[in-house]
Design a protein around this motif. Structure first.
Motif, PDB file in Angstrom:
ATOM      1  N   ALA A   1      52.795  20.676   8.413  1.00  0.00           N
ATOM      2  CA  ALA A   1      52.390  20.282   9.877  1.00  0.00           C
ATOM      3  C   ALA A   1      50.926  20.043   9.940  1.00  0.00           C
ATOM      4  N   ASP A   2      50.256  20.852   9.195  1.00  0.00           N
ATOM      5  CA  ASP A   2      48.701  21.058   8.915  1.00  0.00           C
ATOM      6  C   ASP A   2      48.046  20.118   8.108  1.00  0.00           C
TER       7      ASP A   2
ATOM      8  N   ALA B   1      50.486  11.307  10.820  1.00  0.00           N
ATOM      9  CA  ALA B   1      51.052  11.396  12.245  1.00  0.00           C
ATOM     10  C   ALA B   1      50.771  10.114  13.061  1.00  0.00           C
TER      11      ALA B   1
ATOM     12  N   GLU C   1      53.879  15.086  13.399  1.00  0.00           N
ATOM     13  CA  GLU C   1      53.363  15.783  12.306  1.00  0.00           C
ATOM     14  C   GLU C   1      53.299  14.700  10.866  1.00  0.00           C
TER      15      GLU C   1
END
Length: 261
Positions: A91-92, A145, A153
Protein backbone atom coordinates in the motif's frame (compact mmCIF):
# COMPACT_ATOMS: atom_id res chain seq x y z
CA UNK A 1 51.07 -0.16 -10.40
CA UNK A 2 47.34 -0.22 -11.05
CA UNK A 3 46.20 -3.56 -12.42
CA UNK A 4 43.59 -3.64 -15.17
CA UNK A 5 41.13 -6.53 -15.61
CA UNK A 6 41.71 -8.82 -18.56
CA UNK A 7 38.60 -9.01 -20.76
CA UNK A 8 37.77 -11.65 -23.30
CA UNK A 9 37.96 -10.26 -26.84
CA UNK A 10 34.35 -11.23 -27.58
CA UNK A 11 33.16 -9.52 -24.42
CA UNK A 12 35.05 -6.32 -25.25
CA UNK A 13 33.50 -6.11 -28.71
CA UNK A 14 29.94 -6.75 -27.50
CA UNK A 15 28.06 -3.49 -26.84
CA UNK A 16 26.61 -5.04 -23.66
CA UNK A 17 29.66 -7.17 -22.84
CA UNK A 18 31.24 -4.80 -20.32
CA UNK A 19 28.10 -4.56 -18.17
CA UNK A 20 28.15 -6.98 -15.21
CA UNK A 21 25.03 -8.32 -13.49
CA UNK A 22 24.81 -7.31 -9.82
CA UNK A 23 21.25 -8.39 -8.99
CA UNK A 24 18.57 -10.35 -10.82
CA UNK A 25 15.21 -12.09 -10.44
CA UNK A 26 12.08 -13.38 -12.14
CA UNK A 27 8.68 -11.73 -11.78
CA UNK A 28 6.13 -13.18 -9.36
CA UNK A 29 2.44 -12.39 -9.71
CA UNK A 30 0.77 -9.54 -7.86
CA UNK A 31 -2.38 -9.82 -5.75
CA UNK A 32 -4.98 -11.48 -7.97
CA UNK A 33 -7.91 -9.95 -6.02
CA UNK A 34 -6.73 -6.46 -6.99
CA UNK A 35 -5.44 -7.02 -10.53
CA UNK A 36 -7.12 -8.69 -13.47
CA UNK A 37 -3.70 -9.15 -15.12
CA UNK A 38 -0.13 -9.98 -14.16
CA UNK A 39 3.26 -9.71 -15.83
CA UNK A 40 5.97 -12.24 -16.59
CA UNK A 41 9.63 -11.78 -17.42
CA UNK A 42 13.00 -11.29 -15.83
CA UNK A 43 15.01 -8.30 -14.62
CA UNK A 44 18.72 -7.70 -14.05
CA UNK A 45 20.46 -4.77 -12.39
CA UNK A 46 23.70 -4.25 -14.29
CA UNK A 47 26.77 -2.12 -13.67
CA UNK A 48 29.51 -0.56 -15.78
CA UNK A 49 31.99 1.21 -13.50
CA UNK A 50 29.85 3.89 -11.77
CA UNK A 51 26.83 3.46 -14.05
CA UNK A 52 23.81 1.28 -13.32
CA UNK A 53 20.83 0.23 -15.38
CA UNK A 54 17.90 -2.16 -15.27
CA UNK A 55 17.53 -4.63 -18.11
CA UNK A 56 14.07 -6.15 -18.27
CA UNK A 57 13.72 -9.20 -20.47
CA UNK A 58 10.58 -10.47 -22.22
CA UNK A 59 8.11 -8.43 -20.19
CA UNK A 60 4.63 -9.68 -21.08
CA UNK A 61 1.09 -9.08 -19.79
CA UNK A 62 -1.12 -12.07 -18.99
CA UNK A 63 -4.82 -11.48 -18.43
CA UNK A 64 -6.49 -13.47 -15.66
CA UNK A 65 -10.02 -12.38 -16.50
CA UNK A 66 -11.90 -9.56 -18.17
CA UNK A 67 -12.56 -6.64 -15.82
CA UNK A 68 -15.86 -5.37 -17.20
CA UNK A 69 -16.05 -2.52 -14.67
CA UNK A 70 -12.80 -1.02 -16.00
CA UNK A 71 -12.76 -2.30 -19.56
CA UNK A 72 -12.45 1.26 -20.89
CA UNK A 73 -9.34 1.90 -18.76
CA UNK A 74 -6.34 -0.08 -20.06
CA UNK A 75 -3.64 -1.30 -17.72
CA UNK A 76 -0.96 1.38 -17.24
CA UNK A 77 2.16 0.24 -15.41
CA UNK A 78 5.37 1.82 -14.17
CA UNK A 79 8.57 0.52 -12.57
CA UNK A 80 9.27 0.98 -8.85
CA UNK A 81 12.48 0.08 -7.04
CA UNK A 82 12.09 -0.65 -3.34
CA UNK A 83 14.49 -1.12 -0.45
CA UNK A 84 11.79 -3.07 1.37
CA UNK A 85 10.91 -6.70 0.80
CA UNK A 86 8.89 -6.69 -2.43
CA UNK A 87 5.44 -8.26 -2.06
CA UNK A 88 2.32 -8.81 -4.13
CA UNK A 89 0.59 -6.01 -2.23
CA UNK A 90 2.32 -2.84 -0.97
CA UNK A 91 0.00 0.00 0.00
CA UNK A 92 2.93 2.37 0.65
CA UNK A 93 4.78 1.54 -2.57
CA UNK A 94 4.67 5.05 -4.02
CA UNK A 95 5.77 6.68 -0.76
CA UNK A 96 8.68 4.34 0.00
CA UNK A 97 9.99 3.42 -3.47
CA UNK A 98 11.80 5.04 -6.37
CA UNK A 99 9.67 5.44 -9.49
CA UNK A 100 12.18 4.76 -12.26
CA UNK A 101 11.68 7.32 -15.08
CA UNK A 102 10.74 5.91 -18.48
CA UNK A 103 12.50 8.05 -21.07
CA UNK A 104 10.70 9.08 -24.27
CA UNK A 105 12.98 6.91 -26.39
CA UNK A 106 11.73 3.87 -24.45
CA UNK A 107 8.06 4.84 -24.36
CA UNK A 108 6.44 8.09 -25.51
CA UNK A 109 4.05 8.41 -22.55
CA UNK A 110 6.19 6.80 -19.84
CA UNK A 111 4.69 3.36 -19.21
CA UNK A 112 6.17 -0.12 -19.57
CA UNK A 113 2.73 -1.70 -20.03
CA UNK A 114 -0.38 -0.33 -21.73
CA UNK A 115 -3.33 -2.65 -21.78
CA UNK A 116 -2.08 -6.04 -22.97
CA UNK A 117 0.91 -4.48 -24.72
CA UNK A 118 4.32 -4.23 -23.09
CA UNK A 119 7.80 -3.13 -24.10
CA UNK A 120 9.25 -6.65 -24.13
CA UNK A 121 13.01 -6.35 -23.59
CA UNK A 122 14.41 -2.90 -22.75
CA UNK A 123 16.85 -0.94 -20.56
CA UNK A 124 16.16 1.72 -17.95
CA UNK A 125 18.92 4.02 -16.72
CA UNK A 126 19.43 4.44 -12.96
CA UNK A 127 21.67 7.52 -13.25
CA UNK A 128 19.12 9.66 -11.38
CA UNK A 129 18.42 7.16 -8.57
CA UNK A 130 18.39 9.03 -5.22
CA UNK A 131 20.39 6.27 -3.52
CA UNK A 132 23.02 3.71 -4.38
CA UNK A 133 21.17 1.28 -6.70
CA UNK A 134 22.73 -1.67 -4.88
CA UNK A 135 20.71 -0.73 -1.78
CA UNK A 136 17.44 -1.67 -3.50
CA UNK A 137 16.18 -5.13 -2.67
CA UNK A 138 13.30 -5.50 -5.11
CA UNK A 139 11.26 -4.15 -7.98
CA UNK A 140 7.57 -3.86 -8.79
CA UNK A 141 5.65 -3.33 -12.01
CA UNK A 142 2.61 -1.49 -10.78
CA UNK A 143 -0.15 0.98 -11.55
CA UNK A 144 -0.05 4.19 -9.57
CA UNK A 145 -3.13 4.72 -7.42
CA UNK A 146 -3.76 8.00 -9.27
CA UNK A 147 -3.68 6.48 -12.75
CA UNK A 148 -6.97 5.27 -14.26
CA UNK A 149 -8.81 3.42 -12.98
CA UNK A 150 -8.21 5.35 -9.72
CA UNK A 151 -7.71 2.99 -6.77
CA UNK A 152 -7.07 3.32 -3.05
CA UNK A 153 -3.58 1.86 -3.35
CA UNK A 154 -1.12 0.92 -6.10
CA UNK A 155 -1.98 -2.21 -8.07
CA UNK A 156 0.99 -4.54 -8.39
CA UNK A 157 1.05 -6.70 -11.51
CA UNK A 158 4.41 -8.32 -10.78
CA UNK A 159 7.28 -8.06 -8.34
CA UNK A 160 10.87 -9.26 -8.05
CA UNK A 161 12.91 -9.98 -4.95
CA UNK A 162 16.46 -9.44 -6.09
CA UNK A 163 19.04 -12.19 -5.82
CA UNK A 164 22.48 -10.75 -5.19
CA UNK A 165 24.90 -11.79 -7.92
CA UNK A 166 27.90 -9.72 -6.85
CA UNK A 167 31.16 -11.66 -6.48
CA UNK A 168 32.08 -12.25 -2.86
CA UNK A 169 35.06 -10.37 -1.46
CA UNK A 170 37.58 -12.64 0.21
CA UNK A 171 38.50 -11.90 3.79
CA UNK A 172 42.10 -12.01 4.94
CA UNK A 173 41.46 -15.33 6.71
CA UNK A 174 40.04 -17.06 3.64
CA UNK A 175 42.46 -15.43 1.18
CA UNK A 176 45.44 -16.76 3.13
CA UNK A 177 43.83 -20.11 3.94
CA UNK A 178 44.08 -19.51 7.69
CA UNK A 179 40.68 -21.03 8.43
CA UNK A 180 41.97 -24.42 7.31
CA UNK A 181 44.46 -24.49 10.20
CA UNK A 182 42.22 -22.87 12.81
CA UNK A 183 40.77 -26.13 14.17
CA UNK A 184 44.18 -27.78 14.30
CA UNK A 185 45.68 -24.84 16.15
CA UNK A 186 42.79 -24.84 18.59
CA UNK A 187 43.18 -28.55 19.30
CA UNK A 188 46.91 -28.16 19.79
CA UNK A 189 46.31 -25.41 22.32
CA UNK A 190 43.73 -27.45 24.25
CA UNK A 191 45.98 -30.50 24.42
CA UNK A 192 48.77 -28.63 26.14
CA UNK A 193 51.02 -25.65 25.81
CA UNK A 194 50.74 -24.40 22.23
CA UNK A 195 53.60 -22.96 20.20
CA UNK A 196 51.04 -21.17 18.00
CA UNK A 197 49.78 -17.67 18.66
CA UNK A 198 46.03 -16.90 18.37
CA UNK A 199 44.75 -16.82 14.79
CA UNK A 200 44.05 -13.06 15.09
CA UNK A 201 47.77 -12.39 15.46
CA UNK A 202 48.51 -13.96 12.08
CA UNK A 203 45.55 -12.14 10.50
CA UNK A 204 46.83 -8.77 11.70
CA UNK A 205 50.34 -9.58 10.49
CA UNK A 206 49.00 -10.57 7.05
CA UNK A 207 46.94 -7.41 6.76
CA UNK A 208 49.97 -5.28 7.59
CA UNK A 209 52.06 -7.13 5.02
CA UNK A 210 49.48 -6.66 2.28
CA UNK A 211 49.07 -2.99 3.24
CA UNK A 212 52.81 -2.38 3.00
CA UNK A 213 52.73 -3.67 -0.58
CA UNK A 214 49.63 -1.63 -1.46
CA UNK A 215 47.54 -4.72 -2.17
CA UNK A 216 43.89 -5.60 -1.51
CA UNK A 217 43.36 -8.55 0.81
CA UNK A 218 42.10 -11.00 -1.82
CA UNK A 219 45.02 -10.32 -4.18
CA UNK A 220 47.52 -13.15 -4.52
CA UNK A 221 51.29 -12.59 -4.48
CA UNK A 222 54.31 -14.76 -5.29
CA UNK A 223 56.95 -15.87 -2.82
CA UNK A 224 59.40 -13.05 -3.64
CA UNK A 225 56.69 -10.45 -3.00
CA UNK A 226 55.81 -12.19 0.26
CA UNK A 227 59.43 -12.02 1.40
CA UNK A 228 59.49 -8.33 0.48
CA UNK A 229 56.44 -7.76 2.68
CA UNK A 230 58.26 -9.39 5.59
CA UNK A 231 61.29 -7.16 4.96
CA UNK A 232 59.14 -4.03 4.99
CA UNK A 233 57.52 -4.98 8.28
CA UNK A 234 60.88 -5.83 9.84
CA UNK A 235 62.38 -2.51 8.76
CA UNK A 236 59.53 -0.62 10.45
CA UNK A 237 59.81 -2.41 13.80
CA UNK A 238 61.40 -0.44 16.65
CA UNK A 239 65.06 -1.53 17.17
CA UNK A 240 65.73 -4.17 19.79
CA UNK A 241 68.29 -3.31 22.43
CA UNK A 242 70.75 -5.83 21.01
CA UNK A 243 70.16 -4.96 17.34
CA UNK A 244 72.02 -2.39 15.27
CA UNK A 245 69.98 0.27 13.49
CA UNK A 246 72.21 0.93 10.50
CA UNK A 247 71.07 0.11 6.93
CA UNK A 248 73.35 -2.93 6.83
CA UNK A 249 71.28 -4.66 9.52
CA UNK A 250 70.18 -8.05 8.10
CA UNK A 251 66.53 -8.36 7.16
CA UNK A 252 64.08 -10.95 8.51
CA UNK A 253 64.45 -12.93 5.31
CA UNK A 254 68.26 -12.93 5.55
CA UNK A 255 68.13 -14.04 9.16
CA UNK A 256 65.78 -16.87 8.23
CA UNK A 257 68.00 -17.89 5.33
CA UNK A 258 71.09 -17.87 7.56
CA UNK A 259 69.35 -19.98 10.17
CA UNK A 260 68.25 -22.45 7.54
CA UNK A 261 71.82 -22.90 6.33
Amino acid sequence: MRRQPILALERGRDIHGLWTTQKYGDFAQGEKRLASSFVTGRVEMRQLRGLFKLTIYDLAVVRRHVDRDNAASPLLAKVFLTKKKAKKRMADLEETSYNVPISSDVDAIGFVCQGENSLGTFDLSLKDAPDDPLLYNGLCIAKSARDPPVTEEPTIYGYVRFIDDRPGISTTESALGLHENKDLMGKTHKGGESTYKPIQVYVRAARKAWKELGLVEEQQINFDEFKRALDLQWERRPPHRSCATNPAEPTATEIGAGTAT
